[in-house]
Design a protein around this motif. Structure first.
Motif, short mmCIF file in Angstrom:
data_model
loop_
_atom_site.label_atom_id
_atom_site.label_comp_id
_atom_site.label_asym_id
_atom_site.label_seq_id
_atom_site.Cartn_x
_atom_site.Cartn_y
_atom_site.Cartn_z
N ASP A 105 0.86 -1.19 -0.03
CA ASP A 105 0.02 0.09 0.03
C ASP A 105 0.72 1.37 0.07
OD1 ASP A 105 -2.17 1.49 0.30
OD2 ASP A 105 -2.53 1.01 2.33
N THR A 106 0.64 2.28 -0.95
CA THR A 106 1.75 3.30 -1.10
C THR A 106 1.10 4.64 -0.51
OG1 THR A 106 0.73 3.77 -3.32
CG2 THR A 106 2.59 2.25 -3.24
N PRO A 107 1.96 5.61 -0.14
CA PRO A 107 1.46 6.71 0.36
C PRO A 107 0.59 7.55 -0.35
CG PRO A 107 3.94 6.73 0.34
CD PRO A 107 3.35 5.58 -0.43
N GLY A 108 -0.42 8.39 0.55
CA GLY A 108 -1.54 9.02 -0.14
C GLY A 108 -1.21 9.81 -1.20
N GLN A 109 0.19 10.50 -1.03
CA GLN A 109 0.32 11.64 -2.05
C GLN A 109 1.15 10.88 -3.26
OE1 GLN A 109 -0.61 12.75 0.83
NE2 GLN A 109 -1.72 14.45 -0.14
N LEU A 110 0.50 10.67 -4.33
CA LEU A 110 1.17 9.89 -5.34
C LEU A 110 2.25 10.66 -5.84
CD1 LEU A 110 0.68 7.59 -7.59
CD2 LEU A 110 -0.27 9.48 -8.97
N GLU A 111 2.28 12.08 -6.01
CA GLU A 111 3.45 12.60 -6.56
C GLU A 111 4.68 12.58 -5.69
OE1 GLU A 111 1.05 14.15 -5.07
OE2 GLU A 111 1.37 16.15 -4.21
N LEU A 112 4.43 12.31 -4.57
CA LEU A 112 5.65 12.01 -3.64
C LEU A 112 6.26 10.63 -4.02
CD1 LEU A 112 4.66 13.22 -0.24
CD2 LEU A 112 6.23 14.50 -1.66
N PHE A 113 5.22 9.73 -4.13
CA PHE A 113 5.90 8.39 -4.30
C PHE A 113 6.63 8.41 -5.69
CE2 PHE A 113 5.69 3.67 -5.04
CZ PHE A 113 6.33 3.40 -3.84
N THR A 114 5.81 8.97 -6.90
CA THR A 114 6.18 8.67 -8.16
C THR A 114 7.34 9.64 -8.77
OG1 THR A 114 3.77 8.10 -8.44
CG2 THR A 114 5.02 8.59 -10.56
N PHE A 115 7.32 10.68 -8.04
CA PHE A 115 8.11 11.68 -8.79
C PHE A 115 9.36 12.19 -8.22
CE2 PHE A 115 4.07 13.82 -10.49
CZ PHE A 115 4.05 13.02 -11.55
N ARG A 116 9.73 11.47 -6.78
CA ARG A 116 10.80 11.51 -6.25
C ARG A 116 11.80 10.37 -6.32
NH1 ARG A 116 11.27 15.59 -3.16
NH2 ARG A 116 13.20 14.93 -1.70
N GLU A 117 13.11 10.48 -6.46
CA GLU A 117 14.01 9.46 -6.80
C GLU A 117 13.94 8.36 -5.67
OE1 GLU A 117 16.12 8.68 -9.63
OE2 GLU A 117 14.70 10.53 -10.37
N ALA A 118 13.91 8.95 -4.47
CA ALA A 118 13.60 7.92 -3.64
C ALA A 118 12.87 6.83 -3.59
CB ALA A 118 13.12 8.70 -2.04
N SER A 119 11.87 6.66 -4.35
CA SER A 119 10.97 5.56 -4.61
C SER A 119 11.50 4.67 -5.48
CB SER A 119 9.52 6.10 -5.09
OG SER A 119 9.06 7.21 -4.06
N LYS A 120 11.98 5.33 -6.44
CA LYS A 120 12.74 4.33 -7.24
C LYS A 120 13.81 3.63 -6.46
CE LYS A 120 13.70 5.14 -11.65
NZ LYS A 120 14.10 5.71 -12.84
N GLU A 121 14.62 4.36 -5.76
CA GLU A 121 15.45 3.56 -4.95
C GLU A 121 14.91 2.78 -4.19
OE1 GLU A 121 17.94 6.52 -2.75
OE2 GLU A 121 18.36 7.59 -4.89
N LEU A 122 13.98 2.86 -3.42
CA LEU A 122 13.22 1.88 -2.65
C LEU A 122 12.85 0.66 -3.50
CD1 LEU A 122 11.62 1.16 0.00
CD2 LEU A 122 9.41 2.11 -0.87
N MET A 123 12.16 0.90 -4.54
CA MET A 123 11.61 -0.40 -5.33
C MET A 123 12.84 -1.19 -5.75
SD MET A 123 8.61 -0.11 -8.13
CE MET A 123 7.40 0.25 -7.38
N ASN A 124 13.89 -0.48 -6.23
CA ASN A 124 14.91 -1.30 -6.65
C ASN A 124 15.98 -2.16 -5.43
OD1 ASN A 124 14.78 -0.56 -9.29
ND2 ASN A 124 16.18 1.33 -9.02
N GLY A 125 15.55 -1.48 -4.31
CA GLY A 125 16.04 -2.20 -3.16
C GLY A 125 15.32 -3.36 -2.57
N LEU A 126 14.18 -3.48 -3.18
CA LEU A 126 13.38 -4.39 -2.75
C LEU A 126 13.46 -5.65 -3.98
CD1 LEU A 126 10.38 -2.60 -1.41
CD2 LEU A 126 11.75 -3.63 -0.34
N TYR A 127 12.39 -6.05 -4.49
CA TYR A 127 12.47 -7.07 -5.68
C TYR A 127 12.29 -6.61 -6.90
CZ TYR A 127 12.16 -9.69 -1.29
OH TYR A 127 12.46 -10.37 0.09
#
Ligand SMILES: Nc1nc2c(ncn2[C@@H]2O[C@H](COP(=O)(O)OP(=O)(O)O)[C@@H](O)[C@H]2O)c(=O)[nH]1
Ligand SMILES: [Mg+2]
Length: 260
Positions: A105-127
């Motif tokens: 379940d991802t954070p309420g504010q889509l733009e924070l999850f989608t547009f920040r590099e951090a979320s890509k890093e998070l996803m890349n750090g998982l599977y």
């Protein structure tokens, strides 16, 4: 153990992400598939499901506000970066559950999850190689042609950012009228009707930008955005099984998971 399958549920605030995670989990349990539920939203107060891994055990939005003397907007940005910094810890927690299937379940504010590099890093750090996403379209934000197109464009941006298999899902189908459903289905089945209606809508404001409307429509069409939109309701659970089938196929995981 083989890497688990990972499904990220994305969409704008209030589109029904958390409720869908609950409905999806319910369907998985009833079919005896082991599932781990991960809450990545540090700001949520209550959830309609019991998370197995919860970012709020690491930090909450109100703690970030207090610790860094920030308002809610600033704190959300810091929290998005903190999420990525905690990727390893989250992955350890998730893998300790030894589940074959993880729903995020991802954070309420889509733009924070989608547009920040951090979320890509998070996803890349998982599977990253075993991840798919569901983009939820709130039908109440898709009543007008420009509203629906905006949702499809946001979905394309999520695909561009994360580059993982993706399914678009119109949520809350039990809440919309027959007329609204017919109109949406008409746009999906006949995208040229959507373009016509876009012209009608924009001309009403007296600022018709023909090139913009045609260009966006063509881009969405070329990306195959119109051909891959499904519908679901978390209340009736209609459409939930289709999500499971899509993820299995998209990740080459075959027809069925092992039962518990
Ligand atoms: N009737 C109905 N309500 C829904 C459905 N999905 C979500 N909701 C309601 O929509 C509101 C926002 O849902 P939530 O899951 O919190 O959205 P999120 O912000 O994307 O996580 C809540 O009041 C839910 O009960 C659905 O499929 N049917
Ligand atoms: Mg939520």
């Amino acid at each position: 153990m083989e890497e688990p399958i990972n499904v990220f549920v994305l969409g704008t605030a209030g589109c029904g992400k958390s409720t869908l995670v609950a409905a999806y989990a319910d369907w998985m349990y009833r079919n005896q598939y082991s599932t781990t539920l991960v809450n990545l939203d540090p700001g949520v107060e209550t959830l309609p499901y019991e998370p197995d891994v919860d970012v709020r055990d690491l930090f909450t939005l109100s703690e970030v506000m207090e610790d860094y003397s920030l308002g809610p907007n600033g704190a959300q940005i810091v929290a998005a970066d903190m999420l990525a910094l905690n990727a390893k810890k989250l992955k350890d927690d998730i893998s300790s559950k030894e589940s074959h299937y993880i729903i995020y379940d991802t954070p309420g504010q889509l733009e924070l999850f989608t547009f920040r590099e951090a979320s890509k890093e998070l996803m890349n750090g998982l599977y990253p190689k075993r991840s798919a996403m569901l983009y939820l379209i709130d039908p109440f934000n898709a009543k007008t042609p420009s509203g629906f197109i905006s949702q499809l464009m946001l979905s394309s941006l999520c695909k561009l950012r994360f580059q993982i298999p993706s399914m678009d899902l119109i949520s809350k189908m039990d809440m919309i009228t027959f007329e609204d459903e017919e109109r949406l289905q008409g746009w999906i089945d006949h995208p040229e009707r959507l373009l016509d209606d876009t012209f009608t809508e924009s001309s009403q404001t007296g600022s018709l930008n023909v090139e913009l409307n045609i260009g966006i429509h063509r881009a969405l069409d070329e990306m195959g955005q119109f051909g891959n939109i499904r519908k679901a309701s978390s209340v009736t659970q209609n459409g939930v099984e289709e999500i499971y089938r899509f993820v299995q196929m998209a990740l080459g995981a075959g027809e069925d998971l092992e039962k518990i």
